[in-house]
Design a protein around this motif. Structure first.
Motif, mmCIF file in Angstrom:
data_model
loop_
_atom_site.group_PDB
_atom_site.id
_atom_site.type_symbol
_atom_site.label_atom_id
_atom_site.label_comp_id
_atom_site.label_asym_id
_atom_site.label_seq_id
_atom_site.Cartn_x
_atom_site.Cartn_y
_atom_site.Cartn_z
ATOM 1 N N GLU A 17 110.703 -55.205 11.598
ATOM 2 C CA GLU A 17 110.578 -54.502 12.886
ATOM 3 C C GLU A 17 110.657 -55.430 14.095
ATOM 4 O O GLU A 17 111.300 -55.116 15.095
ATOM 5 N N PHE A 18 110.027 -56.588 13.999
ATOM 6 C CA PHE A 18 109.986 -57.471 15.169
ATOM 7 C C PHE A 18 111.011 -58.607 15.066
ATOM 8 O O PHE A 18 111.045 -59.483 15.921
ATOM 9 N N LYS A 19 111.858 -58.546 14.037
ATOM 10 C CA LYS A 19 112.970 -59.478 13.919
ATOM 11 C C LYS A 19 114.285 -58.837 14.336
ATOM 12 O O LYS A 19 115.187 -59.520 14.824
ATOM 13 N N ALA A 20 114.410 -57.529 14.096
ATOM 14 C CA ALA A 20 115.654 -56.835 14.420
ATOM 15 C C ALA A 20 115.865 -56.802 15.933
ATOM 16 O O ALA A 20 114.938 -56.559 16.701
ATOM 17 N N THR A 25 115.307 -46.977 14.348
ATOM 18 C CA THR A 25 114.638 -46.067 13.422
ATOM 19 C C THR A 25 113.208 -45.785 13.830
ATOM 20 O O THR A 25 112.419 -45.280 13.036
ATOM 21 N N ALA A 26 112.864 -46.068 15.066
ATOM 22 C CA ALA A 26 111.496 -45.874 15.539
ATOM 23 C C ALA A 26 111.142 -44.390 15.574
ATOM 24 O O ALA A 26 111.973 -43.533 15.898
ATOM 25 N N SER A 332 121.702 -57.153 12.681
ATOM 26 C CA SER A 332 120.334 -57.127 13.205
ATOM 27 C C SER A 332 119.954 -55.751 13.742
ATOM 28 O O SER A 332 119.275 -55.626 14.759
ATOM 29 N N LEU A 333 120.403 -54.697 13.044
ATOM 30 C CA LEU A 333 120.099 -53.328 13.427
ATOM 31 C C LEU A 333 119.311 -52.663 12.311
ATOM 32 O O LEU A 333 119.742 -52.640 11.158
ATOM 33 N N LEU A 334 118.162 -52.129 12.650
ATOM 34 C CA LEU A 334 117.221 -51.609 11.661
ATOM 35 C C LEU A 334 117.288 -50.097 11.543
ATOM 36 O O LEU A 334 117.137 -49.368 12.526
ATOM 37 N N LEU A 335 117.525 -49.609 10.307
ATOM 38 C CA LEU A 335 117.388 -48.213 9.919
ATOM 39 C C LEU A 335 116.477 -48.151 8.697
ATOM 40 O O LEU A 335 116.264 -49.160 8.024
ATOM 41 N N LEU A 336 115.975 -46.975 8.385
ATOM 42 C CA LEU A 336 115.139 -46.809 7.191
ATOM 43 C C LEU A 336 115.921 -46.066 6.122
ATOM 44 O O LEU A 336 116.284 -44.899 6.307
#
Length: 379
Positions: A17-20, A25-26, A332-336
């Motif tokens: 969460e804090f690296k992306a 996906t929040a 560096s894009l976050l999804l779940l």
């Protein structure tokens, strides 16, 4: 109570969460700074915050805060409110007090993990899956068939995490009557109530319409203020609330005084905050709908009813796990991925992912995802 497994969502967020660079996906709305929130305070509120005594607070929650929370319901008073240090503490307390080894619980799937793993740790449980072919709705007949003589608790979450589905009012009314007929408690996770497209019609609070309804809410999601760590349960059953309060003695004991003071300011400006957050969602959905329309070969997307998240299906032959892994590792894009929402009680869709659209600047994240796709980082 048996040992609890790793919390898949929180473990995943702890890593990424804090690296992306792009958090797509929040599940919370756009937050604000302390200065922005204090700017909404009147002079008396600002003075009270500046002079705040930093001692213990009441276990039940600040009386003035409970009154303001009660005002968000149709028929509840401060005596029907118990505050918690976030929603998760309320979920834990409710399951701990209501369930024992001789109980049975019913939960919907997919779900926020603690709504399943906590009941299962105390007693036997049955999962009732939401139907993706029925707009992720709940089949009340399947709920009825899952009821046993010892069924004590039914847990629901609408607007739903992760799909953003809302339960039709007639089905909600039927569920209330079913719970009443069998004397079951209904834990209704309502943390996204008030958040969604501006035209959204929300369900009534379970605590307003059912004598054994527990309405769970928190400042984290619809108001976008997770840093306050203030949640609550509203319930008509004051004897049950008293038991929950005694369980809280083993948990946080009391809430943070500064957080309670700031929450009072936010609740007095709740309509203003929700209007701002829903306007962000309106704007973001324009961009998100256009993105999915451009990539119908890869995704199946239906705009969610409410909240600030959706659960689209991924059709790439690489599968959603590889797709989301490459997105975070290469772009560096976050999804779940859907595996975060797997259930031990029912099968759950494995080819979906959670995407969030409650925060500003969604266009940047969409552009990064589109570049990732166009570079061939999928199959």
């Amino acid at each position: 109570m048996t040992g609890l497994p790793d919390f898949r969502l929180e473990t995943h967020f702890s890593r990424w969460e804090f690296k992306a660079r792009f958090h797509m996906t929040a599940s919370d709305a756009e937050s604000m700074s302390l200065a922005e929130l204090l700017a909404m305070a009147n002079p008396a509120e600002r003075e009270a915050f500046d002079q705040l005594w930093l001692g213990y607070t009441e276990t039940w929650g600040d009386p003035g805060l409970r009154e303001l929370i009660a005002d968000t319901y149709q028929q509840r008073t401060a005596a029907d409110i118990l505050c918690f240090a976030g929603a998760s503490e309320g979920i834990f307390a409710a399951n701990s007090v209501l369930l024992d080894k001789d109980s049975h619980a019913i939960v919907v799937t997919p779900n926020y993990q603690s709504h399943e793993t906590l009941p299962v740790s105390f007693c036997s449980a049955t999962g009732v899956p939401l139907d993706p072919d029925d707009h992720w709705s709940l089949d009340i007949d399947r709920v009825a068939s899952a009821i046993r003589p010892n069924t004590r608790l039914m847990t629901i979450n609408f607007p739903h995490n992760p799909t953003g589905a809302n339960l039709p009012p007639d089905r909600f009314a039927a569920l209330i009557e079913l719970c009443r007929k069998h004397g079951m408690y209904l834990l209704s996770d309502e943390i996204f109530n008030g958040l969604g497209p501006s035209s959204t019609e929300f369900l009534p609070a379970a605590a307003d319409v059912y004598e054994r309804g527990l309405s769970l809410n928190v400042m984290s999601k619809a108001c976008g203020l997770p840093g306050l760590r203030i949640g609550w349960i509203a319930c008509q059953d004051r004897e049950l609330l008293s038991k929950l309060e005694r369980m809280k003695h083993y948990l946080s004991i009391s809430n943070s005084g500064p957080s309670e003071a700031l929450t009072k300011i936010a609740l007095r400006n709740r309509d203003r905050i929700l209007a701002r957050n829903c306007a962000i969602i309106d704007e973001n959905l324009v961009h998100l709908n256009a993105f999915f329309a451009r990539h119908r070969d890869l995704f199946v997307w239906q705009q969610p009813d409410a909240s600030c998240m959706g659960f689209p299906r991924y059709n790439g032959i690489d599968g959603v796990e590889d797709f989301t892994r490459r997105l975070i590792e290469h772009s560096s894009l976050l999804l779940l991925p859907g595996s975060i929402y797997q259930s031990a009680l029912t099968s759950t869709p494995a080819n979906h992912f959670r995407i969030g659209f409650g925060r500003r600047d969604i266009e940047t994240g969409i552009a990064v995802m589109e570049q990732h796709i166009n570079r061939g980082n999928h199959s």
